[in-house]
Scaffold this active site. Structure first.
Site, PDB file in Angstrom:
ATOM      1  N   SER A   8       0.830  -1.210   0.000  1.00 48.69           N
ATOM      2  CA  SER A   8       0.000   0.000   0.000  1.00 48.69           C
ATOM      3  C   SER A   8       0.859   1.252   0.000  1.00 48.69           C
ATOM      4  CB  SER A   8      -0.857   0.070   1.262  1.00 48.69           C
ATOM      5  OG  SER A   8      -1.609  -1.067   1.427  1.00 48.69           O
TER       6      SER A   8
ATOM      7  N   HIS B  80      -2.772  -3.576  -6.240  1.00 49.15           N
ATOM      8  CA  HIS B  80      -3.225  -3.067  -4.950  1.00 49.15           C
ATOM      9  C   HIS B  80      -4.704  -3.379  -4.774  1.00 49.15           C
ATOM     10  CE1 HIS B  80      -3.933   0.455  -2.024  1.00 49.15           C
ATOM     11  NE2 HIS B  80      -3.429  -0.563  -1.376  1.00 49.15           N
TER      12      HIS B  80
ATOM     13  N   ASN C 111      -5.538   6.096  -1.835  1.00 48.16           N
ATOM     14  CA  ASN C 111      -5.147   6.384  -0.451  1.00 48.16           C
ATOM     15  C   ASN C 111      -4.466   7.738  -0.318  1.00 48.16           C
ATOM     16  OD1 ASN C 111      -6.282   4.095   0.524  1.00 48.16           O
ATOM     17  ND2 ASN C 111      -4.385   2.937   0.707  1.00 48.16           N
TER      18      ASN C 111
ATOM     19  N   GLU D 176      -6.135  -1.272  -7.954  1.00 49.51           N
ATOM     20  CA  GLU D 176      -5.185  -0.321  -8.539  1.00 49.51           C
ATOM     21  C   GLU D 176      -4.015  -1.126  -9.093  1.00 49.51           C
ATOM     22  OE1 GLU D 176      -5.540   3.931  -6.190  1.00 49.51           O
ATOM     23  OE2 GLU D 176      -4.451   2.338  -5.199  1.00 49.51           O
TER      24      GLU D 176
HETATM   25  P1  NAD Z   1      -1.178  -9.327   7.616  1.00 50.22           P
HETATM   26  O1  NAD Z   1      -0.246  -8.974   8.732  1.00 50.22           O
HETATM   27  O2  NAD Z   1      -2.577  -9.600   7.926  1.00 50.22           O
HETATM   28  O3  NAD Z   1      -0.608 -10.614   6.865  1.00 50.22           O
HETATM   29  C1  NAD Z   1       0.728 -10.774   6.462  1.00 50.22           C
HETATM   30  C2  NAD Z   1       1.005 -12.277   6.399  1.00 50.22           C
HETATM   31  O4  NAD Z   1       2.248 -12.471   5.739  1.00 50.22           O
HETATM   32  C3  NAD Z   1       1.122 -12.955   7.752  1.00 50.22           C
HETATM   33  O5  NAD Z   1       0.235 -14.047   7.811  1.00 50.22           O
HETATM   34  C4  NAD Z   1       2.566 -13.445   7.810  1.00 50.22           C
HETATM   35  O6  NAD Z   1       2.714 -14.671   8.508  1.00 50.22           O
HETATM   36  C5  NAD Z   1       2.907 -13.584   6.357  1.00 50.22           C
HETATM   37  N1  NAD Z   1       4.332 -13.498   6.075  1.00 50.22           N
HETATM   38  C6  NAD Z   1       5.240 -12.669   6.615  1.00 50.22           C
HETATM   39  N2  NAD Z   1       6.437 -12.873   6.052  1.00 50.22           N
HETATM   40  C7  NAD Z   1       6.279 -13.838   5.118  1.00 50.22           C
HETATM   41  C8  NAD Z   1       7.149 -14.452   4.186  1.00 50.22           C
HETATM   42  N3  NAD Z   1       8.449 -14.143   4.136  1.00 50.22           N
HETATM   43  N4  NAD Z   1       6.642 -15.408   3.370  1.00 50.22           N
HETATM   44  C9  NAD Z   1       5.341 -15.741   3.431  1.00 50.22           C
HETATM   45  N5  NAD Z   1       4.482 -15.173   4.295  1.00 50.22           N
HETATM   46  C10 NAD Z   1       4.945 -14.233   5.122  1.00 50.22           C
HETATM   47  O7  NAD Z   1      -1.019  -8.170   6.547  1.00 50.22           O
HETATM   48  P2  NAD Z   1      -2.112  -7.675   5.465  1.00 50.22           P
HETATM   49  O8  NAD Z   1      -2.993  -6.673   6.098  1.00 50.22           O
HETATM   50  O9  NAD Z   1      -2.702  -8.818   4.795  1.00 50.22           O
HETATM   51  O10 NAD Z   1      -1.182  -6.869   4.448  1.00 50.22           O
HETATM   52  C11 NAD Z   1      -0.386  -7.527   3.510  1.00 50.22           C
HETATM   53  C12 NAD Z   1       0.045  -6.535   2.458  1.00 50.22           C
HETATM   54  O11 NAD Z   1      -1.117  -5.980   1.843  1.00 50.22           O
HETATM   55  C13 NAD Z   1       0.829  -5.358   2.974  1.00 50.22           C
HETATM   56  O12 NAD Z   1       1.793  -5.002   2.025  1.00 50.22           O
HETATM   57  C14 NAD Z   1      -0.212  -4.265   3.112  1.00 50.22           C
HETATM   58  O13 NAD Z   1       0.313  -2.969   3.003  1.00 50.22           O
HETATM   59  C15 NAD Z   1      -1.089  -4.577   1.915  1.00 50.22           C
HETATM   60  N6  NAD Z   1      -2.472  -4.078   1.995  1.00 50.22           N
HETATM   61  C16 NAD Z   1      -3.185  -4.190   3.138  1.00 50.22           C
HETATM   62  C17 NAD Z   1      -4.497  -3.753   3.174  1.00 50.22           C
HETATM   63  C18 NAD Z   1      -5.348  -3.910   4.399  1.00 50.22           C
HETATM   64  O14 NAD Z   1      -6.418  -3.283   4.470  1.00 50.22           O
HETATM   65  N7  NAD Z   1      -4.952  -4.715   5.370  1.00 50.22           N
HETATM   66  C19 NAD Z   1      -5.063  -3.190   2.030  1.00 50.22           C
HETATM   67  C20 NAD Z   1      -4.315  -3.116   0.865  1.00 50.22           C
HETATM   68  C21 NAD Z   1      -3.021  -3.563   0.853  1.00 50.22           C
END
Ligand code: NAD
Length: 647
Positions: free
Chosen positions: A415, A436, A486, A448
């Protein structure tokens, strides 16, 4: 040629041929009238069949002729339909694939209809803030009954023809060779040579089927549904009015009333906004430097890295579209938890009656959880959704680069991180792109697509095609902090907080912007329930910062929130982060609950007049938090020149 005329043992076959969906443009309308006249004049012809070439019977109006003189040139669709109805030789419509809008109205003008069971049947004009303007509101109730017609016309829902088998809309529904069936049917209903001509059935003469003594309850239910689901949109209510009027006053009066409603709706701001969004969505798929015929890569297998909040939803997007996914984690507990969450979501959909149990099973089986990175080596697309931490992303992308097959697309769901930096963690930056997704990823329409400095046209074209396949509305964004959506919403949230400081309450801010039409105000969006504690904190903060609190009008709240979006949008446009203003509008319509009937922030600003917006921002500059406002140069220039963002 847009209507082909061929003869088949005494039957004239008119084949609409105006790719991609046999839109009823001027040449097509004229071609139908000419074809019917020619068949009428030929004594060897006993009946007429109308069908469509290629992928549709007809998708309705020809959108390439919108706003051109051809759209209103005679013969208009109403006259074409009259020609069919008046034909002394029977006219049979052979429907397949898609029969929508004007296409369905045309078929309703035929004497008989034979349909392939899978044909998508709809009058979706309401989605453009309109109603069917060529008799649809009058003929459909006579074919399917008032109740179903209300549903179809006031919501625009598409139904497969076989689901309408209980109605009198079709004379026959077949599962294959609809054209053969229609030709045979036409011969059956045409009088033999020398026999006396018979009058063929016309929907306009048919009595209404319902036998409802008082359909008032149906109208009220349809109006209540429209108010609930389409908020302040006038079109669904007019759809109900037109049906009700025709039922009460008869076919011809109903037809005149329908036309009056159509003309009134075309001029409404809501319809203008919805039509803007319709074209904006199409424009968003055109990308500078990516030709329409750019080759695309096959994406038959996908891997998602990270089974957290986003990874789960992203995996479901692909499974929902029938694409197998391997979901890779480093943490066994996180993987188990993530997969269980997916299972629960699918079960929830089954319990809610949205999905058949067998289909849920099939989709779940397409998602394979794994703790082994080796399992993603064969994927055509890998979507990374791990922690938002540059060091973790670096680790992941270096690993991916080392093991995935050549030609695989590497996508990040980041993000806030710099996509170009992420691409730099690999030796194949051309294959790296941002995807995204928004949360919850399996529900939110917006995607996106972040174009890195080196992302190749082929990769972009491939992911745009994939986005369509998984039912997302994709908009391309350049690389910047927050991308389009965003980055803009940040400015909106900032103003929302300033207004608390200056005298508003969270509830007032939410109510004001929700009354404008937003699905959810900024504080509800962040779960700020009304709280005396929060109010007291805000007041104390205002005293500490020396800000004198005042009553803030709802109008000011709405303008400050919206113009914060518009001003940032102008910067994004000028920097080339968004290719066109309408892309920004689509981001907000598809991803941020911007009211559909307002067309998006940039379209809304165009409607207000950009000088008005610019001058309001100048006024805001004199307020306590005024130093945070700087009129975007593009906004200022356009305001000066009397221009618009959307050209
Ligand atoms: P999250 O913390 O819920 O999940 C991340 C997961 O990645 C965890 O389960 C973790 O165990 C796993 N992980 C960490 N390192 C790893 C690796 N080396 N190999 C495999 N798995 C691994 O995070 P999220 O909210 O799902 O966000 C993930 C991405 O999406 C981020 O880049 C975030 O910026 C982006 N994002 C989040 C949102 C949101 O609303 N949460 C929206 C858009 C984009």
């Amino acid at each position: 040629m847009s209507v082909e005329y061929t003869e088949h043992e005494g039957v004239a076959l008119l084949t609409l041929d105006n790719p991609p969906v046999n839109g009823l443009g001027h040449a097509t309308r004229s071609g139908i009238v000419e074809g019917v006249s020619r068949a009428q004049a030929d004594p060897a012809i006993r009946a007429i069949v109308i069908t469509g070439a290629g992928r549709a019977f007809s998708g309705g109006a020809d959108i390439t002729e919108f706003n051109t003189p051809k759209a209103t040139a005679e013969p208009m669709l109403g006259a074409v339909i009259q020609t069919l109805e008046n034909s002394s030789k029977p006219v049979v419509a052979a429907l397949h694939s898609v029969a929508m809008g004007g296409g369905l109205e045309l078929a309703l003008g035929a004497h008989y209809r034979v349909a392939d069971g899978a044909t998508q049947i709809a009058l979706p004009e309401v989605k453009l803030g309109l109603l069917p303007g060529a008799g649809g509101t009058q003929r459909l109730p006579r074919a399917v009954g008032v109740e179903l017609a209300l549903r179809m016309i006031a919501t625009g829902v598409a139904l497969p023809a076989r689901q309408l088998a209980d109605t009198t809309l079709f004379d026959a529904i077949v599962e294959r060779d609809v054209l053969g069936a229609a030709l045979a049917f036409a011969r059956e209903v045409s009088p033999q040579a020398g026999a006396r001509a018979v009058a063929h059935p016309r929907l306009r003469d048919r009595a209404l089927l319902d036998g409802q003594a008082d359909p008032a309850a149906l109208y009220e239910a349809a109006r209540a549904l429209a108010r609930r689901t389409m908020k302040s949109q006038p079109a669904p209510l007019k759809c109900v009015d037109a049906i009700e009027f025709g039922v009460r006053e008869g076919f011809d009066a109903g037809l005149r009333f329908e036309r009056e409603c159509f003309v009134a709706l075309v001029a409404t701001p809501e319809s203008r906004a919805l039509r803007h969004a319709f074209f904006a969505e199409r424009a968003a798929s055109k990308i500078a430097g990516v030709a329409g015929d750019t080759p695309t890569r096959d994406i038959a297998a996908v891997a998602v890295v990270g089974a957290g909040t986003m990874g789960r939803g992203i995996a479901m997007c692909f499974a929902d579209a029938g694409v197998p996914v391997v979901l890779v984690e480093t943490d066994a507990e996180a993987l188990q938890h993530g997969f269980a969450a997916i299972d629960t979501l699918y079960r929830g959909q089954v319990a809610a009656g949205k999905l058949a149990a067998a289909e849920a099973e099939r989709r779940l089986a397409l998602i394979r959880p794994s703790l082994a990175y080796e399992d993603l080596a064969q994927a055509d697309l890998i979507v990374e959704a791990v922690y938002e931490d540059a060091a973790v992303k670096q680790q992941v992308f270096e690993k991916l680069d080392a093991m995935v097959q050549p030609g695989a697309i590497l996508a990040s769901n980041t993000s806030t991180l710099d996509l170009n930096r992420i691409a730099g963690f690999t030796r194949r930056p051309g294959d790296v792109v941002g995807l995204h997704f928004f949360s919850p990823a399996n529900v939110m329409k917006l995607l996106e697509v972040v174009r890195g400095a080196q992302t190749t046209p082929e990769v972009l074209a491939s992911v745009m095609k994939l986005a369509r396949k998984i039912g997302k509305t994709a908009v391309v964004s350049g690389v910047c902090d927050g991308f389009i959506g965003n980055r803009m919403i940040e400015q909106y949230l900032r103003q929302a907080l300033f207004m608390l400081e200056e005298g508003a309450t969270p509830r007032q801010v939410d109510r004001a912007i929700e009354a404008f039409g937003f699905a959810m105000g900024p504080f509800r969006m962040r779960e700020a329930r009304p709280s005396a504690e929060v109010d007291a904190l805000v007041r104390a903060h205002a005293v500490a910062s020396g800000i004198a609190r005042r009553a803030i009008a709802d109008e000011e709240i709405v303008e400050r929130l919206l113009f914060a979006l518009v001003n940032e949008g102008a910067l994004i446009l000028e920097e080339g982060i968004a290719a066109r203003a309408s892309d920004i509008d689509i981001v907000f319509l598809a991803g941020y609950g911007f009211p559909a009937g307002r067309g998006g922030p940039m379209f809304h600003a165009d409607g207000l007049g950009l000088a008005y917006v610019r001058d309001a921002i100048r006024r805001f500059q004199a307020q306590p938090n005024g130093a945070t406002w700087q009129v975007a140069p593009l906004l200022d220039r356009l305001a000066e020149a009397g221009g618009r963002f959307n050209r």
